[in-house]
Design a protein around this motif. Structure first.
Motif, short mmCIF file in Angstrom:
data_model
loop_
_atom_site.label_atom_id
_atom_site.label_comp_id
_atom_site.label_asym_id
_atom_site.label_seq_id
_atom_site.Cartn_x
_atom_site.Cartn_y
_atom_site.Cartn_z
N GLY A 21 26.03 75.24 11.64
CA GLY A 21 25.36 74.92 12.89
C GLY A 21 26.39 74.49 13.91
O GLY A 21 27.59 74.45 13.63
N GLU A 46 30.07 80.14 19.39
CA GLU A 46 28.93 79.26 19.12
C GLU A 46 27.68 80.01 19.55
O GLU A 46 27.18 79.88 20.66
N ALA A 48 24.24 81.23 17.39
CA ALA A 48 23.56 81.25 16.10
C ALA A 48 23.39 82.69 15.61
O ALA A 48 23.03 83.58 16.38
N PRO A 49 23.68 82.91 14.32
CA PRO A 49 24.08 81.95 13.28
C PRO A 49 25.59 81.85 13.07
O PRO A 49 26.03 81.41 12.01
N PHE A 51 29.09 80.18 13.98
CA PHE A 51 29.70 79.00 14.60
C PHE A 51 31.13 78.89 14.05
O PHE A 51 31.34 78.48 12.91
N ASP A 100 17.34 84.69 16.44
CA ASP A 100 18.79 84.88 16.57
C ASP A 100 19.16 86.33 16.90
O ASP A 100 20.32 86.62 17.17
#
Length: 611
Positions: A21, A46, A48-49, A51, A100
């Protein structure tokens, strides 16, 4: 995560931290500063998903120690990998929600359809059906309007001629402009956006150019560029820069992101060339051009494209002694061939150089991958609902098979081993040619209409073109079903072999009875209506078929109700049989009558100009 040879584990820290996350860079720095000095943390992706953060420190350390320190601080770490070294390790699965899925960037505007003359020249052979081209039939393939292409490259000279949507810098501060490689990829796939400019395979697709560092700087740029392009809304991503030796867990993440979440969850196709990397085992006297099984282009989620020759087979070149040599890798992961011989140079000549004659450029596997990307854009424009496996299935079913043995024109060969293997597997695969040469014309016909798909599968390309034209011009054909249902039905036929067989059987029956009412009547009254009813009912209830939208369900129910009512009315039965006979004659008899002049026109278009 472990890496391959020349592992930098235990050296000064330069790692990628993949989290589950969003994590603040300051939190990562605080968790590591007790053990390492001068910690610098940079947020890379950054979204999702995915990171990713890049962590650097002059102090030495191991990746397992970094992961342990972050976990001890309560940070949600998926893995820690080198930012500079390759690795065959597979990243741990990431969790993705439907929200997402990638959706087009509002700033990346699609283009509308255009209609400009496309001159027929010797160097544009790669667009034609003859001479080993990809058979772009502009009348039936369209121009790729509404599609978006992401091109990843490490050089951007001459891009001002392209009219690209924008340049996106990925881990570089300034766009490199020493060579025109990136511009050529965009131009062959799409073209130049100015009046009279070169028109590529999909001239109305909208391209963006994602610029990455030159090879050797780091292994992070390629996966970041893929994630960025897919997240921005690319329908197809192609990278023909040198990417050998860049397999990493981050690339695994990026390709998984493209396959699962690209194009609103339908998947975004990623195209890589086979490349050209010579190697020779210690106990061998042969220099082999073979695609390493650990290279990015060997990943099963990638469409790996090799270069085809003008005329026939694999692209070979002549050395100074006039001996044939390969110009690309071969291997078990090669998917398709696309033209890779000398192509017309799409970029205007340099200032002061007169455009007296058509200039040719060496395309190789890079150019082949650009042409393949353009062809995929055309297919997706015909049916934007296609998922990546369905797109793959359509392209593969419509390929031109390539004889596995080297043509006589390849003699003499510098090394006979270069031309092996001279056989194909039972599934049609050959290490040089993949499953065959792409045919954009067939693929576009098959993608947009279920009856055209059945006709193409039968090998009745002229009939498929005739059906496409009938749908556009004949009220009877146009009124049978909507374009929405046609696109969904193509996907249903790909998913349900029984339904596909049933429609192909109906097409074969139409071919047998076309233009001969007596033969049609000999099979009995109502047999066509019965077969149509069974097929439509099958479409309505098929379990393997994709989900039906409310509009598709309603149209199928309406069609089935109409067919069932017709079965009780002799006049309606006769009308259905008569309409079927009329369309069968238009498709098969009419196609045969039109095939001769169209073939003659194609022959004239490929003839050399008269001096």
């Amino acid at each position: 995560m472990p890496t391959a040879a020349c592992d930098d584990d235990g050296g000064p820290l330069d790692v990628v931290v993949a989290a589950r996350g969003a994590v603040a860079p300051d939190a990562v720095a605080a968790a590591l500063s007790a053990r390492w000095s001068g910690v610098e943390v940079e947020r890379i992706v950054e979204r999702a998903p995915i990171f990713w953060l890049r962590v650097r420190s002059p102090d030495r350390g191991r990746r397992a120690e970094v992961a342990a320190a972050l976990a001890a601080a309560g940070l949600p770490v998926r893995y820690v990998a080198s930012a500079r070294r390759t690795s065959a390790a597979v990243a741990p699965r990431f969790d993705a929600a439907p929200a997402d899925a990638a959706r087009p960037d509002e700033g990346w505007a699609p283009r509308g359809a255009s209609d400009e003359d496309e001159p027929v020249t010797p160097g544009r052979w790669f667009l034609r059906a003859e001479e080993g081209g990809i058979a772009v039939d502009r009348r039936r393939c369209g121009t790729g309007a509404g599609m978006r292409l992401g091109v990843i490259d490490d050089d951007a000279q001459a891009v001002d001629e392209l009219g690209i949507d924008r340049e996106v810098l990925v881990l570089v501060e300034q766009p490199p402009r020493s060579q025109a490689h990136g511009a050529l990829m965009v131009a062959w796939a799409v073209g130049l956006r100015r009046p009279g400019g070169f028109r590529g395979v999909a001239p109305d697709a909208s391209p963006r150019l994602y610029l990455i560092p030159k090879p050797g700087a780091c292994v992070l740029a390629l996966p970041v560029a893929i994630v960025r392009a897919v997240s921005d809304g690319a329908d197809v991503v192609v990278c023909a820069a040198y990417i050998e030796g860049s397999t990493t867990p981050m690339l695994d993440d990026a390709l998984e992101f493209a396959a699962r979440l690209g194009r609103r969850g339908r998947g975004c196709p990623v195209v890589f060339p086979t490349g050209r990397e010579a190697s020779s085992p210690p106990d061998s006297l042969h220099a082999s051009f073979s695609l390493g099984f650990g290279e990015p282009a060997s990943d099963p989620r990638v469409f790996c494209v090799g270069p085809g020759a003008r005329g026939e087979g694999w692209f070979l070149w002549r050395d100074r002694r006039r001996r044939s040599r390969p110009f690309a890798n071969r291997g078990p992961a090669v998917r398709w061939l696309a033209p890779g011989d000398d192509l017309t140079c799409p970029l205007p000549p340099a200032s002061g150089v007169g455009p007296a004659t058509e200039r040719l450029c060496h395309a190789e596997s890079s150019g082949a991958s650009a042409l393949a990307a353009g062809a995929l854009l055309l297919v997706l424009a015909q049916n934007p609902a296609l998922r990546v496996p369905e797109l793959d299935d359509i392209v593969r079913r419509t390929l031109d098979p390539v004889p596995p043995e080297a043509p006589a024109s390849a003699e003499p060969a510098a090394d006979r081993w270069d031309l092996l293997p001279e056989a194909r597997d039972r599934d049609g695969h050959n290490a040089k040619h993949g499953y065959g040469r792409m045919d954009a014309g067939r693929a576009c016909l098959a993608a947009g209409d279920p009856i055209a798909l059945a006709l193409v599968l039968l090998g009745e390309d002229d009939a498929a073109r005739a059906w496409h034209d009938a749908r556009a011009a004949r009220p009877l054909a146009r009124g049978l079903y909507s374009r929405r249902l046609a696109r969904w039905a193509v996907r249903a036929l790909l998913a349900d072999p029984g339904l596909c067989h049933g429609l192909c059987a109906l097409a074969r029956h139409a071919r047998l009875t076309a233009g001969d009412p007596r033969r049609q009547r000999a099979h009995g009254v109502g047999v066509v209506l019965r077969h149509l009813s069974v097929l439509v009912r099958g479409l309505a209830v098929s379990r393997p078929a994709p989900a039906r939208s409310p509009g598709v369900r309603e149209e199928l129910a309406t069609l089935l109700d109409g067919l069932e009512r017709s079965a009780t009315d002799p006049d309606a039965v006769e009308a259905v049989e008569a309409g079927f006979g009329e369309l069968a004659a238009a498709v098969f008899v009419g196609a045969a009558e039109r095939a001769a002049p169209e073939s003659a026109a194609r022959a004239r278009s490929t003839a050399p100009p008269v001096e």
